[in-house]
Design a protein around this motif. Structure first.
Motif, short mmCIF file in Angstrom:
data_model
loop_
_atom_site.label_atom_id
_atom_site.label_comp_id
_atom_site.label_asym_id
_atom_site.label_seq_id
_atom_site.Cartn_x
_atom_site.Cartn_y
_atom_site.Cartn_z
N LYS A 197 2.21 -6.84 9.40
CA LYS A 197 1.32 -7.36 8.35
C LYS A 197 -0.03 -6.64 8.37
O LYS A 197 -0.60 -6.31 7.32
N GLU A 198 -0.53 -6.37 9.55
CA GLU A 198 -1.83 -5.70 9.68
C GLU A 198 -1.76 -4.24 9.22
O GLU A 198 -2.73 -3.70 8.68
N THR A 199 -0.62 -3.59 9.44
CA THR A 199 -0.50 -2.19 9.01
C THR A 199 -0.62 -2.04 7.50
O THR A 199 -1.06 -0.97 7.02
N GLN A 200 -0.25 -3.06 6.77
CA GLN A 200 -0.28 -2.95 5.30
C GLN A 200 -1.71 -2.80 4.78
O GLN A 200 -1.95 -2.19 3.73
N ILE A 201 -2.69 -3.35 5.51
CA ILE A 201 -4.09 -3.20 5.11
C ILE A 201 -4.50 -1.74 5.21
O ILE A 201 -5.17 -1.19 4.31
N ILE A 202 -4.09 -1.07 6.29
CA ILE A 202 -4.41 0.35 6.47
C ILE A 202 -3.73 1.18 5.40
O ILE A 202 -4.33 2.10 4.81
N ILE A 203 -2.47 0.86 5.11
CA ILE A 203 -1.70 1.63 4.12
C ILE A 203 -2.34 1.53 2.75
O ILE A 203 -2.47 2.54 2.04
N ARG A 204 -2.77 0.34 2.36
CA ARG A 204 -3.40 0.19 1.04
C ARG A 204 -4.69 1.01 0.95
O ARG A 204 -4.98 1.63 -0.09
N VAL A 259 3.12 -0.73 20.14
CA VAL A 259 2.57 0.16 19.12
C VAL A 259 3.54 0.16 17.94
O VAL A 259 4.74 0.41 18.10
N ILE A 260 3.00 -0.14 16.75
CA ILE A 260 3.82 -0.23 15.54
C ILE A 260 3.30 0.77 14.52
O ILE A 260 2.10 0.87 14.28
N ALA A 261 4.22 1.52 13.91
CA ALA A 261 3.90 2.35 12.75
C ALA A 261 4.82 1.90 11.62
O ALA A 261 6.03 1.81 11.80
N ALA A 262 4.22 1.59 10.48
CA ALA A 262 5.00 1.07 9.35
C ALA A 262 4.50 1.70 8.06
O ALA A 262 3.39 2.25 8.00
N THR A 263 5.34 1.62 7.04
CA THR A 263 4.97 2.12 5.73
C THR A 263 4.96 0.95 4.74
O THR A 263 5.03 -0.22 5.15
N GLU A 264 4.86 1.24 3.46
CA GLU A 264 4.78 0.18 2.46
C GLU A 264 6.00 -0.73 2.52
O GLU A 264 7.05 -0.36 3.04
N HIS A 265 5.85 -1.92 1.92
CA HIS A 265 6.93 -2.91 1.84
C HIS A 265 7.39 -3.37 3.22
O HIS A 265 8.56 -3.73 3.40
N ASN A 266 6.48 -3.33 4.19
CA ASN A 266 6.77 -3.81 5.56
C ASN A 266 7.94 -3.08 6.20
O ASN A 266 8.72 -3.68 6.96
#
Length: 758
Positions: free
Chosen positions: A236-243, A203-210
């Motif tokens: 990489k996939e989390t960035q789609i959700i963040i945007r 399970v990964i949680a990330a914010t902008e700029h990877n």
């Protein structure tokens, strides 16, 4: 068209009243967006539910839906942590079930709910701004679960959207995904069926700029390069959700509150505190002979003295601000020493381990025991074997929402107050204990044999604590399992990694300079920027857990930490192997498990009235009998002596005098010993247990009671034998069959005085 409502009263026969009915669409103000990920779409909806909350959002993946409501209230006080409370609740109604407790309603939080709450908390906490002291609560309500996608990922994304859309100050959003690895193929948000085949559950949680803010992983001892491949794909996939959440926030988000009356020490007070503290704190932190307690005492004395002097110089200032100033300065001095000298407060270098000692087989009566000491962290691990009936079985709702249905390996982590020289209550466990125990259990589980005849309970009791007691539990647990003779596939160790960093002034999300620490102390965890736990064998990784106190870490730091951590855990394994390097042979005090088959016709004799015989055996010998199928039982005995005693009792229960071999289809003369409403009880030979001759088999005519045929106790009748019922073992005999079909074989055991065995 209005709906007419007629009055019932007779004196208003012609008058008609109307009630206007409106089809009210409570979702008409709802707004939603779909985030198209590589394999499926994540739907985010808001604007119609829980509108009194500061922010709310419903996230949906497949047909699994979670609503998160965020509420924050001002609290003017100086706090050293974000007063955040995350409550995740899985409702039985969401799974189409009814709770199985006696009230048939949701009660206290389950282990699965607590662990999910922790994952959400760890994901969002690092992004609250500095000085934020408002009491904040995230209420995560499981609306529906489809049994395909687990709700934890959905909950993190719903929490991120709810905070982003609210007026609560928060430097998000974040995005969360689950990553699986099947045959070297990376799977984003695998289904539960796919996850059962995956060698990785990340399970990964990330914010902008990877920037990664949280990791939680269990794995089947995978290689580092495979883990890094999965990590990169997930980030990489989390960035789609963040945007997508960023776009929603810009269009529909509320303006963020301004944090009023932030109680922070002035620059002048901080400078004064630095003059008072720098030399003395440095002296304490470079005195490598001090340990946790003595260093803490010295630090407290120096800080208290500085506070008293500051009170004299700033008597009009809130004392809590002066304490805060002293703590800030002491923290900066601690961190700067590591950054500038590369040495830590106990004299170690950045990659050095604390002194380690191990011992096994400490408590002879136990199945397995081990003591693991790393610096001032000491853990006692014990292993207990029990029957498979003692395996943990999750409630149906937890199973549907992602919990393990049944497991015969449990690790229970205990943290008594004396481990940190404190006073407190025993017998209670909180989120920390559950979280640490779950992490240690995940670290060891992949190495256990797939088919073990007993349930294993590994208890880890922390006797002293100065950092990384969960990883010490992994090391001690591995030693105890090998001491118990459990055939684990490889020894396992774990290590906690830390970080001291300075941000880039021009780009706050970037880290300008950093130091990675191996095997951190409690103080380095508390004053540092990261707690990164890595567990596994020399070959690979079995569990990872990352918590950060900065707004995210770049992948290059995570990669470097994993590499340095792997070297650290391998050094620990070398030390552990000097004590015990492989599982022992089976110990003499192992329990015994065997299968026992009881003839079907003797089952009632074996059980006794109301199972009294089974209960007696367990009470007197400790042996547990469990039905496996039909007339086959599993017999679990704590030792060989108990098994022998139980077998003796069972033999006596099943003992019966010699009986003749009855021939299928033969005719026997029986004696009526009892008359019942549903038939007569008959014996065919001496000392036989009476068999029921049912009314339906007494005569060609249909009768309601044996008295209709003038049958009496002591009377002899002829019956035909049809063997035994395969299910119940009861003898099948018939008198009716003789009235139509003659037989040349006639026996009379009742009247003959000959030997019944002839």
């Amino acid at each position: 068209m209005p709906v007419p409502i007629l009055r019932k009263f007779a004196h208003f026969p012609r008058k008609i009243y109307y009630r206007r009915c409106h089809t009210h669409d409570f979702l008409k103000n709802s707004k939603s967006t779909e985030v198209h990920l590589s394999r499926q779409a994540l739907k985010l909806s808001f604007g119609s539910l829980a509108k009194f909350a500061d922010g709310s959002c419903v996230a949906q993946l497949g047909d699994t839906s979670v609503m998160v409501a965020a509420v924050s209230k001002a609290k003017n006080s100086v706090v050293s942590f974000v007063p955040l409370l995350v409550e995740y609740r899985q409702k039985a109604a969401a799974a189409g079930r009814i709770p199985t407790n006696h009230l048939r309603r949701e009660m206290g939080a389950t282990e699965q709910e607590i662990l999910t709450s922790r994952v959400i908390d760890r994901s969002v906490r690092p992004l609250f701004p500095k000085g934020f002291s408002y009491e904040t609560q995230l209420s995560c309500n499981l609306l529906a679960v489809d049994g395909i996608y687990d709700p934890d990922i959905v909950s993190i994304n719903a929490a991120s959207a709810a905070l982003a859309l609210s007026d609560i100050p928060w430097n998000g959003p974040i995005g969360a995904v689950r990553v699986g690895l099947i045959d070297d193929d990376v799977i984003i948000n695998p289904t539960r069926k796919e996850l059962s085949k995956s060698s990785l559950n990340l399970v990964i949680a990330a914010t902008e700029h990877n920037q990664v803010v949280m990791l939680e992983a269990s794995a089947d001892n995978i290689l580092q390069q495979d883990f890094m491949k999965a990590l990169k794909a997930g980030v990489k996939e989390t960035q789609i959700i963040i945007r997508s959440i960023n776009n929603l926030q810009k269009e529909f988000g509320k303006p963020k509150k301004t944090i009023e009356n932030v109680l922070e020490p002035s620059v002048e007070i901080l400078d004064s505190a630095k003059l008072l503290l720098e030399a003395k704190i440095t002296e304490v932190l470079t005195n490598y002979s001090l340990h946790k307690v003595s260093r803490g005492i010295e630090m407290d004395l120096v800080k208290q003295e500085a506070v008293e002097q500051l009170k004299e110089n700033y008597n009009a200032t809130d004392p809590s601000l002066l304490y805060e100033a002293v703590n800030i300065v002491a923290k900066d001095i601690f961190r700067n020493l590591i950054m500038e000298t590369g040495k830590r407060c106990d004299g170690r270098g950045l990659e050095d381990l604390r002194d380690i000692s191990c011992a096994v087989n400490l408590l002879k009566p136990l199945h397995g025991s081990a003591l693991f000491q790393r610096g001032q962290t000491q853990v006692l691990c014990t292993v207990a074997f029990d029957s498979l009936d003692s395996a943990f079985r999750a409630d149906p709702v937890s199973v549907v929402t992602g919990a393990v249905k049944e497991k015969n390996f449990m690790l229970h982590y205990e943290f008594p107050p004396y481990a940190t020289n404190e006073i407190g209550r025993f017998g209670t466990f909180g989120r920390r204990e559950l979280g640490h125990g779950a992490l240690a259990e995940k670290s060891l589980r992949p190495f256990l044999p797939s088919h073990f005849p007993f349930t294993i309970r590994l208890t880890s009791e922390v006797l002293e604590s100065n950092g990384s007691s969960s990883m010490a539990s992994v090391c001690g647990g591995s030693l105890a399992l090998m001491d118990a003779g459990v055939a684990i596939s490889a020894p396992v160790s774990g290590v906690a990694m830390g970080l001291i960093s300075t941000p880039n002034p021009e780009k706050p999300y970037e880290i300008a300079e950093y130091r990675i620490l191996t095997d951190i102390l409690g103080l380095e965890d508390y004053l540092g920027d990261m707690d990164f736990k890595i567990a596994g064998s020399k070959k690979g990784i079995s569990a990872i857990q990352l918590d950060v106190k900065v707004p995210g870490l770049p992948l290059r730091i995570i990669m470097e930490t994993i590499k340095q951590g792997a070297e650290g855990k391998n050094k620990i394994l070398n030390i552990m192997n000097e004590t015990i390097s492989k599982p022992r042979e089976r110990k003499d005090n192992w329990p015994i498990s065997e299968k026992l088959e009881i003839p079907a016709y003797k089952l009632s004799q074996f059980f006794g009235f109301g199972g009294s015989n089974i209960k007696k055996i367990r009470a007197e010998t400790g042996v547990q009998l469990t039905s496996i199928e039909n007339n086959v039982f599993s017999v679990f005995a704590p030792n060989s002596e108990a098994m022998a005693e139980a077998k003796e009792m069972i033999d006596k229960l099943l003992l019966e005098e010699a009986a003749p071999e009855l021939v299928f289809g033969a005719i026997y003369t029986g004696k009526i010993v009892e008359i019942r409403d549903n038939g007569v009880m008959v014996t065919l030979y001496p000392n036989m247990k009476p068999a029921l001759l049912h009314n339906s088999q007494l005569d060609q005519r249909k009768i309601q009671h044996p008295s209709a045929l003038n049958l009496e106790v002591g009377q002899e009748i002829q019956v035909k034998y049809f063997g035994r019922d395969p299910a119940s073992g009861q003898m099948r005999i018939s008198r009716k069959a003789l009235q139509t079909v003659p037989s040349s074989i006639v026996h009379n055991f009742v009247s003959d005085n000959t030997d019944v065995n002839k």
